[in-house]
Design a protein around this motif. Sequence first.
Motif, PDB file in Angstrom:
ATOM      1  N   ILE A  59       0.851  -1.192   0.000  1.00 18.09           N
ATOM      2  CA  ILE A  59       0.000   0.000   0.000  1.00 18.09           C
ATOM      3  C   ILE A  59       0.885   1.241   0.000  1.00 18.09           C
ATOM      4  O   ILE A  59       0.813   2.059  -0.899  1.00 18.09           O
ATOM      5  N   VAL A  60       1.732   1.367   1.032  1.00 22.66           N
ATOM      6  CA  VAL A  60       2.570   2.565   1.169  1.00 22.66           C
ATOM      7  C   VAL A  60       3.649   2.306   2.214  1.00 22.66           C
ATOM      8  O   VAL A  60       3.478   1.466   3.094  1.00 22.66           O
ATOM      9  N   THR A  61       4.753   3.028   2.101  1.00 22.29           N
ATOM     10  CA  THR A  61       5.786   3.054   3.134  1.00 22.29           C
ATOM     11  C   THR A  61       5.759   4.447   3.743  1.00 22.29           C
ATOM     12  O   THR A  61       5.778   5.446   3.022  1.00 22.29           O
ATOM     13  N   ILE A  62       5.691   4.503   5.071  1.00 21.52           N
ATOM     14  CA  ILE A  62       5.623   5.782   5.786  1.00 21.52           C
ATOM     15  C   ILE A  62       6.810   5.881   6.732  1.00 21.52           C
ATOM     16  O   ILE A  62       7.103   4.940   7.473  1.00 21.52           O
ATOM     17  N   ALA A  63       7.478   7.032   6.717  1.00 19.73           N
ATOM     18  CA  ALA A  63       8.574   7.322   7.644  1.00 19.73           C
ATOM     19  C   ALA A  63       8.108   8.385   8.621  1.00 19.73           C
ATOM     20  O   ALA A  63       7.300   9.255   8.286  1.00 19.73           O
ATOM     21  N   ALA A  64       8.622   8.305   9.846  1.00 15.81           N
ATOM     22  CA  ALA A  64       8.298   9.310  10.854  1.00 15.81           C
ATOM     23  C   ALA A  64       8.692  10.686  10.348  1.00 15.81           C
ATOM     24  O   ALA A  64       9.663  10.835   9.596  1.00 15.81           O
ATOM     25  N   ALA A  65       7.958  11.684  10.742  1.00 15.58           N
ATOM     26  CA  ALA A  65       8.192  13.083  10.379  1.00 15.58           C
ATOM     27  C   ALA A  65       7.915  13.349   8.907  1.00 15.58           C
ATOM     28  O   ALA A  65       8.206  14.422   8.402  1.00 15.58           O
ATOM     29  N   SER A  66       7.370  12.371   8.184  1.00 18.39           N
ATOM     30  CA  SER A  66       6.973  12.564   6.788  1.00 18.39           C
ATOM     31  C   SER A  66       5.498  12.206   6.674  1.00 18.39           C
ATOM     32  O   SER A  66       5.127  11.055   6.899  1.00 18.39           O
ATOM     33  N   PRO A  67       4.668  13.160   6.324  1.00 17.52           N
ATOM     34  CA  PRO A  67       3.244  12.843   6.222  1.00 17.52           C
ATOM     35  C   PRO A  67       2.972  11.900   5.053  1.00 17.52           C
ATOM     36  O   PRO A  67       3.755  11.815   4.107  1.00 17.52           O
ATOM     37  N   ASP A  68       1.877  11.199   5.135  1.00 16.84           N
ATOM     38  CA  ASP A  68       1.424  10.358   4.038  1.00 16.84           C
ATOM     39  C   ASP A  68       1.333  11.241   2.792  1.00 16.84           C
ATOM     40  O   ASP A  68       0.845  12.372   2.849  1.00 16.84           O
ATOM     41  N   SER A  69       1.822  10.753   1.668  1.00 15.20           N
ATOM     42  CA  SER A  69       1.825  11.542   0.428  1.00 15.20           C
ATOM     43  C   SER A  69       0.410  11.785  -0.100  1.00 15.20           C
ATOM     44  O   SER A  69       0.197  12.676  -0.912  1.00 15.20           O
ATOM     45  N   GLU A  70      -0.551  10.993   0.341  1.00 14.17           N
ATOM     46  CA  GLU A  70      -1.958  11.190  -0.022  1.00 14.17           C
ATOM     47  C   GLU A  70      -2.731  11.410   1.266  1.00 14.17           C
ATOM     48  O   GLU A  70      -2.708  10.557   2.157  1.00 14.17           O
ATOM     49  N   PRO A  71      -3.416  12.535   1.403  1.00 13.91           N
ATOM     50  CA  PRO A  71      -4.118  12.801   2.660  1.00 13.91           C
ATOM     51  C   PRO A  71      -5.205  11.781   2.973  1.00 13.91           C
ATOM     52  O   PRO A  71      -5.484  11.511   4.126  1.00 13.91           O
ATOM     53  N   PHE A  72      -5.803  11.196   1.927  1.00 17.75           N
ATOM     54  CA  PHE A  72      -6.820  10.171   2.123  1.00 17.75           C
ATOM     55  C   PHE A  72      -6.627   9.094   1.080  1.00 17.75           C
ATOM     56  O   PHE A  72      -6.733   9.354  -0.113  1.00 17.75           O
ATOM     57  N   ARG A  73      -6.358   7.881   1.529  1.00 15.99           N
ATOM     58  CA  ARG A  73      -6.191   6.744   0.608  1.00 15.99           C
ATOM     59  C   ARG A  73      -7.472   5.932   0.617  1.00 15.99           C
ATOM     60  O   ARG A  73      -7.921   5.490   1.671  1.00 15.99           O
ATOM     61  N   GLN A  74      -8.048   5.706  -0.548  1.00 20.80           N
ATOM     62  CA  GLN A  74      -9.246   4.890  -0.624  1.00 20.80           C
ATOM     63  C   GLN A  74      -8.878   3.535  -1.193  1.00 20.80           C
ATOM     64  O   GLN A  74      -8.273   3.444  -2.263  1.00 20.80           O
ATOM     65  N   HIS A  75      -9.193   2.498  -0.446  1.00 22.47           N
ATOM     66  CA  HIS A  75      -8.953   1.146  -0.940  1.00 22.47           C
ATOM     67  C   HIS A  75      -9.925   0.173  -0.307  1.00 22.47           C
ATOM     68  O   HIS A  75     -10.653   0.522   0.619  1.00 22.47           O
ATOM     69  N   ALA A  76      -9.948  -1.025  -0.831  1.00 20.44           N
ATOM     70  CA  ALA A  76     -10.924  -2.022  -0.399  1.00 20.44           C
ATOM     71  C   ALA A  76     -10.249  -3.307   0.071  1.00 20.44           C
ATOM     72  O   ALA A  76     -10.718  -4.389  -0.212  1.00 20.44           O
ATOM     73  N   TRP A  77      -9.128  -3.188   0.777  1.00 25.34           N
ATOM     74  CA  TRP A  77      -8.480  -4.375   1.330  1.00 25.34           C
ATOM     75  C   TRP A  77      -9.252  -4.838   2.546  1.00 25.34           C
ATOM     76  O   TRP A  77      -9.666  -4.041   3.383  1.00 25.34           O
ATOM     77  N   ASP A  78      -9.449  -6.135   2.674  1.00 26.44           N
ATOM     78  CA  ASP A  78     -10.126  -6.704   3.842  1.00 26.44           C
ATOM     79  C   ASP A  78      -9.199  -6.740   5.054  1.00 26.44           C
ATOM     80  O   ASP A  78      -9.661  -6.696   6.185  1.00 26.44           O
ATOM     81  N   LYS A  79      -7.895  -6.815   4.803  1.00 27.42           N
ATOM     82  CA  LYS A  79      -6.905  -6.892   5.880  1.00 27.42           C
ATOM     83  C   LYS A  79      -5.772  -5.911   5.590  1.00 27.42           C
ATOM     84  O   LYS A  79      -5.409  -5.701   4.442  1.00 27.42           O
ATOM     85  N   ILE A  80      -5.226  -5.323   6.653  1.00 26.63           N
ATOM     86  CA  ILE A  80      -4.068  -4.436   6.541  1.00 26.63           C
ATOM     87  C   ILE A  80      -2.981  -4.984   7.448  1.00 26.63           C
ATOM     88  O   ILE A  80      -3.244  -5.352   8.598  1.00 26.63           O
ATOM     89  N   ARG A  81      -1.755  -5.037   6.904  1.00 31.60           N
ATOM     90  CA  ARG A  81      -0.602  -5.521   7.668  1.00 31.60           C
ATOM     91  C   ARG A  81       0.438  -4.412   7.721  1.00 31.60           C
ATOM     92  O   ARG A  81       0.598  -3.651   6.778  1.00 31.60           O
ATOM     93  N   TYR A  82       1.142  -4.334   8.853  1.00 34.27           N
ATOM     94  CA  TYR A  82       2.287  -3.431   8.945  1.00 34.27           C
ATOM     95  C   TYR A  82       3.543  -4.236   9.229  1.00 34.27           C
ATOM     96  O   TYR A  82       3.477  -5.303   9.848  1.00 34.27           O
TER      97      TYR A  82
END
Length: 100
Positions: A59-82
């Motif tokens: 989906i995306v890689t996020i680093a601390a002190a860096s905001p998500d590049s998209e303010p709102f991500r729309q998706h239809a995944w049933d499960k999310i993993r980090y």
Amino acid sequence: MTFLVLNETNKNTGDKGMVAQCTSAIFNYQVIGNGAVVDFFGSNHPNADIGNEEHWSPIVTIAAASPDSEPFRQHAWDKIRYVVTAGNSVEIYVSSGVSG
């Protein structure tokens, strides 16, 4: 209305976690912690195995002190993993809201 899908604290490099029964919605990803980097993945596999990479799509890689590049991500995944790829005492927040 929004709610926290993931609200994880004190995670370290190598830690993995997942949440199931997500819906088609708008998501926002945030990571806090010195040097923290977290990869997020989605899955619609009925029996998604947290350790089986074939069950997950990036989906995306996020680093601390860096905001998500998209303010709102729309998706239809049933499960999310980090997966925490860097950092200690990492905080992970994923919020979800309705998409319409």
